[in-house]
Design an enzyme around this catalytic site. Structure first.
Site, PDB file in Angstrom:
ATOM      1  N   PRO A 322       0.862  -1.145   0.038  1.00 25.68           N
ATOM      2  CA  PRO A 322      -0.014  -0.046  -0.020  1.00 25.68           C
ATOM      3  C   PRO A 322       0.866   1.257   0.075  1.00 25.68           C
ATOM      4  O   PRO A 322       0.265   2.428  -0.119  1.00 25.68           O
ATOM      5  CB  PRO A 322      -0.795  -0.027   1.317  1.00 25.68           C
ATOM      6  CG  PRO A 322       0.240  -0.757   2.139  1.00 25.68           C
ATOM      7  CD  PRO A 322       1.023  -1.916   1.256  1.00 25.68           C
ATOM      8  N   THR A 323       2.148   1.080   0.016  1.00 25.89           N
ATOM      9  CA  THR A 323       2.889   2.284   0.328  1.00 25.89           C
ATOM     10  C   THR A 323       3.054   3.252  -0.947  1.00 25.89           C
ATOM     11  O   THR A 323       3.169   2.689  -1.961  1.00 25.89           O
ATOM     12  CB  THR A 323       4.334   2.263   1.304  1.00 25.89           C
ATOM     13  OG1 THR A 323       5.129   1.420   0.229  1.00 25.89           O
ATOM     14  CG2 THR A 323       4.082   1.462   2.427  1.00 25.89           C
ATOM     15  N   CYS A 324       3.907   4.477  -0.738  1.00 24.49           N
ATOM     16  CA  CYS A 324       4.018   5.263  -1.846  1.00 24.49           C
ATOM     17  C   CYS A 324       5.471   5.161  -2.315  1.00 24.49           C
ATOM     18  O   CYS A 324       6.228   5.938  -2.423  1.00 24.49           O
ATOM     19  CB  CYS A 324       3.750   6.884  -1.555  1.00 24.49           C
ATOM     20  SG  CYS A 324       1.966   6.908  -1.425  1.00 24.49           S
ATOM     21  N   GLU A 325       5.774   3.930  -2.718  1.00 25.10           N
ATOM     22  CA  GLU A 325       7.096   3.506  -2.806  1.00 25.10           C
ATOM     23  C   GLU A 325       7.094   2.542  -3.941  1.00 25.10           C
ATOM     24  O   GLU A 325       6.464   1.413  -3.822  1.00 25.10           O
ATOM     25  CB  GLU A 325       7.713   3.043  -1.481  1.00 25.10           C
ATOM     26  CG  GLU A 325       9.137   2.129  -1.430  1.00 25.10           C
ATOM     27  CD  GLU A 325      10.253   3.161  -2.261  1.00 25.10           C
ATOM     28  OE1 GLU A 325      10.513   4.212  -1.906  1.00 25.10           O
ATOM     29  OE2 GLU A 325      10.459   2.637  -3.529  1.00 25.10           O
ATOM     30  N   ASN A 366       5.269   5.497   5.810  1.00 27.64           N
ATOM     31  CA  ASN A 366       3.950   6.060   5.367  1.00 27.64           C
ATOM     32  C   ASN A 366       2.864   5.981   6.392  1.00 27.64           C
ATOM     33  O   ASN A 366       1.567   6.034   5.855  1.00 27.64           O
ATOM     34  CB  ASN A 366       3.527   5.051   4.301  1.00 27.64           C
ATOM     35  CG  ASN A 366       3.873   5.538   2.858  1.00 27.64           C
ATOM     36  OD1 ASN A 366       3.341   5.291   1.828  1.00 27.64           O
ATOM     37  ND2 ASN A 366       5.046   6.438   2.628  1.00 27.64           N
TER      38      ASN A 366
END
Ligand SMILES: *Cc1c(COP(=O)(O)O)cnc(C)c1O
Length: 376
Positions: A322-325, A366
């Protein structure tokens, strides 16, 4: 999936992502390994899963423990282990931590360099020391072949030096790589260790113990041999290499004891496609690389995934956290397919996720907390 864990997930409906571990499976795995390798003392590699419930269960079965840090030594002592049942097996230790471990009664340490030997001689006088040698890790799905160990010629010199520094040169260790799916990898490793034993004996140092490391597998997507096959091949190799005067045998299983005991449940957060005619769906989950699944790095550890629609038609997917990575993509090339009926909000399970997950999660990248953990 294991019935006890299914029942727990059904009745408790814990929020996701979470890890649920069935302690009975850890016990069963310990007993199975002991039956397959009766000549070995089992030192559980605490780093695989240091939960107190696991440590306590293993203490009551008479296990020994391999700790990688002073904190792990404390976890073991708090769980009721005796200091004499512990080894401090990380080859990279602060001298202050060696001193604290020695003071707590730990008497077995591993090293692989001259500088670490100096620290041990200064901070743990009289302790037993094991030198780790480099080992090929062919067929291991999670290799550990470069960071730890030295070549056997250096190991011989260091073990002789250990004696001169007031330490007890005790033996040799190696690791054939984690998730080692080929038990025959131990054959050459044992032979190499036996010739090092003979070499050091010619220089007047008699070694007493061989530490066969970990590597015993959990059940991911690839089929793995039974633990009995590992026991048979290792026993034969020990006899071939050491004849009828075998040394004390130590094994350090981590994954093999607790991997199959745990399940990570995760929720599907988003399903999307990158273009209108794209066949591949992107499945975004609330668990990812920073939330307990870092062993998906390079898609090396390939968990079996269970969904509520298993048995129905499937299509290709890319699975991501789910992370912005961008790193937080779990499986892209490994050829995973999931049911076409899968929908947002469904709960899916990563099976055999009891090792190298919970404590391998980031603290809050995050804003996502580490996994909730349940030991049942
Ligand atoms: C990690 C580790 C182990 C455990 O390895 P598994 O493959 O999980 O069994 C054993 N010994 C040492 C020294 C380790 O670092």
């Amino acid at each position: 999936m294991n019935e006890k864990i299914s029942r727990f997930l059904e009745t408790r409906q814990p929020s996701t992502p979470c890890l649920v571990v069935d302690i009975d499976i850890v016990r069963d795995n310990y007993n199975a390994l002991r039956a397959s390798l009766p000549q070995a003392d089992i030192y559980y590699a605490v780093k695989a899963n240091p939960a107190p419930q696991i440590l306590e269960a293993l203490v009551s079965l008479g296990a020994h423990f391999d700790a990688a840090s002073f904190a792990e030594i404390e976890f073991c002592l708090e769980a009721g282990a005796k200091a004499s049942a512990l080894s401090y097996g990380n080859t990279i230790k602060k001298q202050t931590d060696i001193a604290r471990a020695h003071e707590a009664g730990v008497a077995l340490f591993t090293f692989d360099s001259a500088a670490e030997l100096e620290k041990l001689a200064a901070a743990a006088p009289g302790a037993r020391v094991i030198c780790r040698i480099l080992m090929e890790n062919d067929d291991a799905q999670w290799p550990l072949s470069r960071k730890f160990g030295c070549d056997p010629a250096m190991a011989k010199d260091l073990l002789i030096a250990a004696k001169n520094k007031g330490l007890k040169p005790y033996g040799v260790s190696f690791h054939v790589g984690s998730q080692q799916i080929n038990p025959r990898q131990w054959i050459a490793a044992i032979a190499k260790t036996a010739s090092l034993f003979a070499d050091t004996a010619r220089s007047g140092v008699d070694l007493e113990a061989i530490n066969l490391g970990g590597g015993f597998p959990a059940s991911y997507r690839d089929q793995v041999p039974e633990v009995a096959a590992y026991g048979d091949i290792i026993a034969t190799a020990l006899t071939e290499s050491f004849g009828n005067a075998p040394p004390r045998v130590i094994v350090e299983p981590g994954r093999g004891l607790c991997g199959d005991a745990g399940v990570i449940q995760s929720e599907v957060v988003l399903i999307s496609r990158k273009s209108a005619d794209d066949e591949t769906r992107w499945i975004y989950l609330d668990a990812g690389k920073f939330g307990g699944l870092p062993e998906t790095t390079e898609e090396r550890i390939q968990y079996r995934i269970r969904t509520p629609h298993d048995g129905s038609a499937t299509g290709p997917v890319i699975i991501a956290g789910p992370t912005c990575e961008e790193l937080d993509i779990l499986y892209d090339k490994a050829g995973y397919e999931l049911p076409l009926a899968l929908k947002i909000g469904d709960k899916i399970e990563f099976l055999s996720a009891g090792a190298y997950t919970a404590t391998y999660a980031s603290v809050g990248f995050n804003g996502y907390p580490p996994l909730d953990e349940y030991y049942i």
